[in-house]
Design a protein around this motif. Sequence first.
Motif, PDB file in Angstrom:
ATOM      1  N   LEU A   1      21.237 -10.818 139.877  1.00 21.58           N
ATOM      2  CA  LEU A   1      19.806 -10.619 139.997  1.00 21.58           C
ATOM      3  C   LEU A   1      19.508  -9.681 141.166  1.00 21.58           C
ATOM      4  O   LEU A   1      18.736  -8.750 141.053  1.00 21.58           O
ATOM      5  CB  LEU A   1      19.093 -11.944 140.222  1.00 21.58           C
ATOM      6  CG  LEU A   1      18.600 -12.652 138.970  1.00 21.58           C
ATOM      7  CD1 LEU A   1      18.084 -14.021 139.300  1.00 21.58           C
ATOM      8  CD2 LEU A   1      17.504 -11.846 138.288  1.00 21.58           C
TER       9      LEU A   1
ATOM     10  N   LEU B   1      21.642   0.305 136.779  1.00 21.99           N
ATOM     11  CA  LEU B   1      22.258  -0.848 136.141  1.00 21.99           C
ATOM     12  C   LEU B   1      23.666  -0.467 135.693  1.00 21.99           C
ATOM     13  O   LEU B   1      23.853   0.481 134.958  1.00 21.99           O
ATOM     14  CB  LEU B   1      21.428  -1.271 134.932  1.00 21.99           C
ATOM     15  CG  LEU B   1      20.015  -1.745 135.282  1.00 21.99           C
ATOM     16  CD1 LEU B   1      19.115  -1.634 134.069  1.00 21.99           C
ATOM     17  CD2 LEU B   1      20.047  -3.169 135.755  1.00 21.99           C
TER      18      LEU B   1
ATOM     19  N   LYS C   1      17.769   0.358 129.322  1.00 20.36           N
ATOM     20  CA  LYS C   1      16.859  -0.683 129.760  1.00 20.36           C
ATOM     21  C   LYS C   1      17.593  -1.975 130.063  1.00 20.36           C
ATOM     22  O   LYS C   1      16.995  -2.930 130.506  1.00 20.36           O
ATOM     23  CB  LYS C   1      15.790  -0.893 128.692  1.00 20.36           C
ATOM     24  CG  LYS C   1      15.005   0.397 128.427  1.00 20.36           C
ATOM     25  CD  LYS C   1      13.917   0.207 127.393  1.00 20.36           C
ATOM     26  CE  LYS C   1      14.503   0.170 126.002  1.00 20.36           C
ATOM     27  NZ  LYS C   1      13.444   0.174 124.955  1.00 20.36           N
ATOM     28  N   GLY C   2      18.873  -2.058 129.789  1.00 16.19           N
ATOM     29  CA  GLY C   2      19.668  -3.165 130.333  1.00 16.19           C
ATOM     30  C   GLY C   2      20.146  -4.234 129.399  1.00 16.19           C
ATOM     31  O   GLY C   2      21.002  -5.025 129.767  1.00 16.19           O
ATOM     32  N   ILE C   3      19.617  -4.340 128.174  1.00 15.81           N
ATOM     33  CA  ILE C   3      20.101  -5.387 127.277  1.00 15.81           C
ATOM     34  C   ILE C   3      21.023  -4.726 126.260  1.00 15.81           C
ATOM     35  O   ILE C   3      20.621  -3.784 125.583  1.00 15.81           O
ATOM     36  CB  ILE C   3      18.944  -6.113 126.583  1.00 15.81           C
ATOM     37  CG1 ILE C   3      18.119  -6.861 127.626  1.00 15.81           C
ATOM     38  CG2 ILE C   3      19.478  -7.105 125.553  1.00 15.81           C
ATOM     39  CD1 ILE C   3      17.038  -7.723 127.034  1.00 15.81           C
TER      40      ILE C   3
ATOM     41  N   SER D   1      10.661  -8.694 124.812  1.00 19.55           N
ATOM     42  CA  SER D   1      11.418  -7.903 125.788  1.00 19.55           C
ATOM     43  C   SER D   1      12.882  -7.849 125.394  1.00 19.55           C
ATOM     44  O   SER D   1      13.516  -6.797 125.458  1.00 19.55           O
ATOM     45  CB  SER D   1      11.295  -8.511 127.187  1.00 19.55           C
ATOM     46  OG  SER D   1       9.963  -8.632 127.558  1.00 19.55           O
TER      47      SER D   1
ATOM     48  N   ARG E   1      15.592  -5.470 129.979  1.00 24.68           N
ATOM     49  CA  ARG E   1      16.214  -6.552 130.733  1.00 24.68           C
ATOM     50  C   ARG E   1      15.303  -7.123 131.821  1.00 24.68           C
ATOM     51  O   ARG E   1      15.112  -8.327 131.916  1.00 24.68           O
ATOM     52  CB  ARG E   1      17.516  -6.032 131.351  1.00 24.68           C
ATOM     53  CG  ARG E   1      18.239  -7.049 132.172  1.00 24.68           C
ATOM     54  CD  ARG E   1      19.480  -6.432 132.806  1.00 24.68           C
ATOM     55  NE  ARG E   1      19.982  -7.243 133.887  1.00 24.68           N
ATOM     56  CZ  ARG E   1      20.766  -8.317 133.729  1.00 24.68           C
ATOM     57  NH1 ARG E   1      21.115  -8.695 132.518  1.00 24.68           N
ATOM     58  NH2 ARG E   1      21.173  -9.013 134.765  1.00 24.68           N
TER      59      ARG E   1
ATOM     60  N   ALA F   1      12.427  -9.092 130.463  1.00 24.51           N
ATOM     61  CA  ALA F   1      12.884 -10.353 129.866  1.00 24.51           C
ATOM     62  C   ALA F   1      13.113 -11.400 130.952  1.00 24.51           C
ATOM     63  O   ALA F   1      12.688 -12.548 130.825  1.00 24.51           O
ATOM     64  CB  ALA F   1      14.165 -10.116 129.074  1.00 24.51           C
ATOM     65  N   ILE F   2      13.769 -10.972 132.029  1.00 18.83           N
ATOM     66  CA  ILE F   2      14.058 -11.916 133.115  1.00 18.83           C
ATOM     67  C   ILE F   2      12.761 -12.390 133.766  1.00 18.83           C
ATOM     68  O   ILE F   2      12.574 -13.578 134.030  1.00 18.83           O
ATOM     69  CB  ILE F   2      14.998 -11.268 134.149  1.00 18.83           C
ATOM     70  CG1 ILE F   2      16.379 -11.068 133.515  1.00 18.83           C
ATOM     71  CG2 ILE F   2      15.111 -12.116 135.409  1.00 18.83           C
ATOM     72  CD1 ILE F   2      17.334 -10.264 134.352  1.00 18.83           C
TER      73      ILE F   2
END
Lengths: 128, 261
Positions: A17, A26, A34-36, B150, B156, B159-160
């Motif tokens: 985090l 990232l 976007k990270g996912i 999200s 990400r 979403a978090i």
Amino acid sequence: MAGRLLLRACTTTTLQLRSNVVARPLHRAMSTAKGIPTDDEQATGLERRALQALKRGKDPYSILKPKKYAGTKEEPHIVPCTGTKRLVGCLCEEDNTAIVWFWLHEGDAQRCPSCGSHYQLVHNELPH
Amino acid sequence: MAHQAHAYHMVDPSPWPLTGAVGALLLTSGLAVWFHFHSTILLSLGLILLLLTMYQWWRDIIREGTFQGHHTPPVQKGLRFGMILFITSEVFFFLGFFWAFYHSSLAPTPELGGCWPPTGITTLDPFEVPLLNTAVLLASGVTVTWAHHSIMEGEREQAIHSLTLTILLGFYFTFLQAMEYYEAPFTIADGVYGSTFFVATGFHGLHVIIGSTFLAVCLLRQVQYHFTSGHHFGFEAAAWYWHFVDVVWLFLYISIYWWGS
């Protein structure tokens, strides 16, 4: 033991985090900036093999409903098989309760002993 | 014959169903022992065993699905059906308590004064903390939907944030409800009003805590990159459960807090 595990999970999470909050790029930024991750990036094992095959229009794990064939000599029922023979159960007519079972071998198309529809065994390699 | 030719998951043998069953046995018999012989050892043992079972069983499911890829689309479908059936069973569980409430409140007995709320009961004002609680849960329904979108869109950070907000709202509800319980002018021992109120809202509160825990586990998993934009059923199951908890509260609020006041 559970306490240590919980502590480890919390530390890993906090570290991940924190590394997000500090606007460092990232480290998972592949195609999804976007990270996912997507299934394409992250799916593994049987799920990956099944999804990749479906993307290419193949269904080696029989996830989709089987295709309908006419069952004629020109358009026999195609029966995929990972070996050299497979059991076929023919419902000669809709709503029949007596199923006609027979082994379908590789080679020329065979016909159902009861209604005569044609069945053709096709070799099917499992992806790996 | 190395690989299977079907898309289903033939699960490896596991000890957790057995430990869970033993844990349930110790919990129930431990409860009886506590009632009659004032000893909590069996109860504690059962609780520990049950908690360990839940942790290890669900950890194994995450390993099988996320890390080993056993959760193909057909397997996921099965999991979806499972969650839907479970939530349906919980709906029937709550239906029972609503039945009890309406049975007692629609035709109040002479012992209660022939009226509802019964004579002597000062009800809680439905437009104070209970209304705030309603707003809190409805808002948490919005934030959990935000979190879902999200994830589907690959965002990400959002979403978090939205998932964390959902959990915080859940905690806020629990805190407010705990305060209400403490300050309430009536107790569970106050006739059928007290019984129906605290059993129904109590079980609901327990489900809020369970739902918040489920969402918290999802947050942990999301931070650790378990979910993909196309496959995140653990989160969807938690969101379904959370919406169910919200709907139960709405029924509680309308029936017990508002109509019943």
